[in-house]
Structures are given as structure tokens and as C-alpha cells.
Enzyme design. Sequence first.
Site, PDB file in Angstrom:
ATOM      1  N   GLU A  38      -6.189  20.955  74.038  1.00 45.17           N
ATOM      2  CA  GLU A  38      -4.774  21.169  74.270  1.00 45.17           C
ATOM      3  C   GLU A  38      -3.914  20.554  73.157  1.00 45.17           C
ATOM      4  O   GLU A  38      -2.956  21.157  72.709  1.00 45.17           O
ATOM      5  CB  GLU A  38      -4.402  20.562  75.637  1.00 45.17           C
ATOM      6  CG  GLU A  38      -2.973  20.760  76.058  1.00 45.17           C
ATOM      7  CD  GLU A  38      -2.613  22.232  76.278  1.00 45.17           C
ATOM      8  OE1 GLU A  38      -3.531  23.074  76.186  1.00 45.17           O
ATOM      9  OE2 GLU A  38      -1.445  22.522  76.516  1.00 45.17           O
ATOM     10  N   ASP A  39      -4.299  19.354  72.735  1.00 45.23           N
ATOM     11  CA  ASP A  39      -3.391  18.589  71.876  1.00 45.23           C
ATOM     12  C   ASP A  39      -3.791  18.491  70.409  1.00 45.23           C
ATOM     13  O   ASP A  39      -3.079  17.897  69.625  1.00 45.23           O
ATOM     14  CB  ASP A  39      -3.258  17.145  72.414  1.00 45.23           C
ATOM     15  CG  ASP A  39      -2.646  17.125  73.806  1.00 45.23           C
ATOM     16  OD1 ASP A  39      -2.059  18.147  74.186  1.00 45.23           O
ATOM     17  OD2 ASP A  39      -2.769  16.100  74.492  1.00 45.23           O
TER      18      ASP A  39
END
Length: 733
Positions: free
Chosen positions: A85-86
Site C-alpha cells: 500500500e505504502d
Amino acid sequence: MSKYDEIAHYQDYNELLSILNKSNNNYDLRKIQKAYNLAEQAHGDQRRVSGIPFILHPTSVACIVAQFGMDSDSIIAALLHDVVEDTDYDLNFVRKEFGKDVANIVDGVTKISKIKLYSREEQQAENVRKMLIAMSNDIRVIIVKLADRLHNMRTIECMKEQKRRDKSRECMEVYAPIAHRLGMKAVKDELEDLSLRYLDPVGYKEIEDALLLKENERERFIEKRKKEILKASKMPKDKITVYGRVKSINSIYRKTFLKGKTLDEIYDFFALRIIVDDIKECYNLLGVIHDLYTPIPRRFKDYISTPKPNMYQSLHTTVIDREGIPFEVQIRTWEMHRTAENGIAAHWKYKLGFTRIVNNKKARELDANINRIKDVLAAQIDTDDSTDIIRNIRNDFDQNEVYVFSPKGDVFNLPNGSTVIDLAYLIHTEVGNHMVGAKVNQRIVSIDYKLQTGEICEILTQKDSHPRRDWLEICKTSSARSKIRQWFKREKRDENIVEGKMMLERELKRSNISLTDEELEDLLQFMLKKNKFNTVEDLYASIGYGGIQLWKVLPRIKEEYHTKFGEQENTPVINQYVHKPKRSNSGVIVEGMEDCLIKFSQCCNPLPGDDIIGYITRGFGVSIHKRSCTNIPKDISKAEEPERYVNVRWEKDINDSFHSTLEIICSDRTGVLADVTIALSSMRIFINNLNSRPIGNGRAMVTATIDVFNREHLETVIKRLQSLREVISIKRF
Ligand code: MN
């Protein structure tokens, strides 16, 4: 504040290693190290809001997951759960490096994190919970997600007030109940207490302080009881563990603030837990306790012989000591204790762990444990379905329901196979009535699109748009169908009247009944009172929008026709009937006879394309049978009156439809009739008669008399019906 001091809740990689080393599980330390290295590199300089290096978050989550006793893949997924996600690494990379299980868990956790859980109402929260579980094809997804959430809640202090409250509500309504469902009591209690701390700081503090005040009193009390019990049990000290149990703040909160009790009124405010090695000792100790103190009636619960659905096992009893102070005692084995604290995670451990240890006493003990738990689980499946946790989880993975979101994040729960029409009407009748289309995950879909769990669906509306009649056949839920009908009923009365009257006349004409408007009105009077209609127009309108289904009432109307007009052979009506058979209507040419009355037999319902024969009746013209009909002798020359049999053939172009009766054997379940009806009406097949009866062995016989054009047409219909899941066989009657 010290209990939830943020920094105290970060654990580093060394702490993870020491947890893993202390455990007996067989971990793939090389792979875990590799995952940590990747996470550390990927998160680089990223920091948490508090300024703490980000990598400590996934590492701490991995520690929690390890403490649950989960396997290597779960720990690796925990380490990597924010990577996709990051950071710049994608799921394919994770799959390539760590395998598809890890990738799948990371993907699941990421997906759940993206959902905005607006849980405004209880109903909504229940849907969100079910959907989260339905989205986790692997139960480890939920367990890693719970650990992630737990760590975030422990370190939420530095977040903004509003964010803390939002997350706390989500926890209270969604995550804590899931933890409870999975039997993970420790997680449930902590999530609830942490949430309560932000949702009602004052109430929380009040209880925390009261508990602190009572701390000394409580400790003295527990010490005294502990000594008494140890002495009375006559057990060696290392075989029995007795300690005071502190109830969660949230559970006290519920009993005091929500049920209006004072702290002193709470029975199990003083609570003891006794842990022993085996079940026999549990019951022995129960006897000891009931000897020592006075049991309070109806407060004894045996969750050992009847475990809770989430696998929880213990004996519970509440007793009163000699000074009149009530307290609760829980008695359980160590195994039960682990299950009570970690729920399904505890069982995961038993299923996957311990494979490396061989050749020592401990391994054999553990083996025996594994087998016993397997036995217990198996026995529960046999004896009591409701206690089987796996089954309970399966129920949550309900294949018969889908969960979809509105773009705002509301969750809607629909039966499997529901279309965007069903969703539109579920959201609001007006949304359905003005729908022009829908977007699923940002893409325009067709109106018959079947929704899948997890999809975000936006219904597109337009002020001047309205439902279409064919929606009735496309939508899945009866509520949508009835709302569509309602609309037609309300908005299109004039059209419905015309449509309904035409439909009825058309069907009567098929039965060779033709009446003037006045006669028809007269005929239908009997239906008005029954259906609480004032005028015949109301009845037509109802037929028009589908409130009254023609195929259901037509037989009754025909019957009424025959009582009213049928018996009196000499009335003009029946003369009209006898003398005005249109040849084109019959579709059959009788050899050597012109302009004769043709009647199709009820016994075999011949269709164009069938081999047919005619039989000259006394006064009712020529009746047409299938050549193979059982009422027709195989050898005509040997029949009683062979001269009555005549050769007939079908006309070339027949545009009329004919009755045909099918006997459909299908599995006997509710809705089967509706499925057949829907299939038929989707082919625009008129149904004259339809009924079903059970014929044993879980089967039912559906008899359907329908209108078709010819044999070929009938065969198409049969093929279509055969594709229905429940249909076993179809026979033309
Ligand atoms: Mn996270």
C-alpha cells in the site's frame, strides 16, 4: 496514561526474534529475516505520526501475530502488510519472493484497510463484519488485520481527536465483535477497553479509578480465597494455578453505566480463575468450591460439556463466602485457557506448528494434544453443529449473500445473483424508480449486471427516468419486483387498464371465448368483491401492472364463463362459439371435410409438428389427438368405430399458439415454482396452469400447462428449463 504509553507499544526485530525463539513452533527464520529486510528497506525513512520510525509498526504487528501463535506466513504477511500500500513494491513482487499465501494475506489486509467503515447503525455494522469475513478467503487475513488494528489502537494517542473517535467506534462495532466471534477474548477485551477510553473518557476514568481504589481490598480478598482453595483441593502447588481475574473495563462499564448497577452489585467483580491440567480435575475442583462456599442457584454454567460456539470452554459458578461476598469462579484446563484467550489462533497453532520437534517427551505430549483437539473438533462436528467453529466461520462466508458498497461507504447486503436494479431499490425506492444505469468500480455496467462482494456500486439516476417492464424479469429480489409493480400501478393507470384488458381478451380468445365489453364486465363481477376492487377498470389495471397474474386467475374466469354461458347450449353466445370457428385459428386441415369444428384434445395437447389424427365426436366436431395418444388405438382398423377416425394434417403457416403440458421433476425446495415461472416468463411463454406437489425423496413434480407455437418451440422451452439447477427431468405430458 502509563498503561497505554505509546512508545511502550513498539517492539523491534530483536523482540520479535526472542518471541519466536521462546516458542516451540517451527518457523522459517530465514524467510522471516528476508521479509523484515524488505520491509525495512521499503519503508525507509517513513515515520509514524508520532515521529517513530514506521518499520516499528509492522514489526510490532508481527510480534502480536507471533504471540497469537500463528505460522511463518502470517508473521511475514504482518511484516509486509503496509509494503504494497505504502511503498514501491507491488503484490506480484511479494508473490514472487514469498509465495502466494503471503501475497494473498497481504492483499486481503490491504483491501480491508481501504474500506471506509462507516458504521452508523447496528444493522450496518453487522453487514460490515460479515463482509470483512467474506472478503477474507483465508482466516489469517482477519487475524493479521486484528493485530494491525490492535497495534494502531495501542498507539493512537497522538492522533487527532476526531480520528481517534472514528477508529474507536469502528473497533467497538466491527473489529471487537469479529475477535469475539473468533474466540479471541484477549484481543476483544483490549480493543474494547482501548475504544471505550476514547469514546467515553470520563466513564472510563471513573471505572479505572474505582478499580484502583478497590485494588487493595480485591487483592486481600483474592489472597484469602486462594489459600482456602489450595488447601481444600489437596493438590500439589504446581498442578493448580489460582489467580484473581480482573474484568475488562468495558464489561464493567456495560454493567454499571448501561444497566444501572453499582460496582458492588456486580457479581463477578471479585473473580477467580483456576487452571488445572485435565478435565477431571476441573469437575473435582467445582465440588471443592461448592463445598467451601455457598453456590448461588442458576449461576452455574458448564461450558466444558457444552462449549460456546466460539469454542470457549470453562466451568462458571458464582458462590458466596462466609462474609456474604459473592464472587465468580472460572475453572478450566490450560488448553481451554489458551483457546479462551486466543480462539481460532490457538487452534491454528495446533494445526500447523510443532512439526520439527521429534524424539522427546514434549513432542509426544504435544502430539497427543493435537490429536485430542482434533478429536474434540471432530466430535463437535458430529454431535453439535453449532459448536463447530469452522462451520460458524463458514456461515459468515455465506455463499448466498453478497456485500457491496455505495460510493459513500455504506454496505448493502443482497441475495446472491442480485442485479444493480435490486441494489437501487434496496437503497431507496426513488433511487430505483429513477435509475438510468450503474457504475461498478467506476465502470458503467449493464442493467442486468450481477453484483459481487466487495464491489463499489454507484446507481446513476435521472429525474425524468422511470422503470421498464422488463426489469421485472431481470431483478432478483421480490422487494424490487413489487416496488417496480407499485410504480406501474401508480404511474400508469390508464395504460395498465388498456394493457390489462387486452391481455385478458387475448387469453380468452385463445380459448375461443369472445365476449362484448358488457358481457365481459358482467362475467368479471365475481372477481371484484374478492379482490376489493370497485370497478372492472381496477381489475384491468391490476392485471396490466402484474398485481394480478393472469395465469393464476384465468382458469377461474373460464370456469365462471362456463357456468354462466356454457351450459345453455342454445344461447346466442354458445352458438357463436360453435359456428364461428375460424379455420385459420385451428391450423388443422381435415381430409374430405371443410369448415368443420376443430377441437384439440386435452389428453395429449398436440402441437404443430406432431403426428396427428382426427376423431369425429358426437356434436363437438373433430377432436385432434397425437397419433401416439393413449386414447387412440394403435391399429385403427381394430377400433370400435373405425369410420370415426379421419386423416388430418397441419396447415403450413400457423401463427397460433397451443397448450402443452410438461411434467417437470425437480428438487423440492421453496422457490422452485418461482424459478420455473421466471424462466418461462423470460421466454415470454404464457402459463395457463402451474402447480407442484412433493413426490418424496426430496423431489417435487411441477406440472405446467403452457402455450407454445409448435414442437420446435416446445423443445427450446424444455432445453431452457433443463438448464435450471433444480430440474431433474422433464416429460411432455
Ligand atoms: Mn498497519
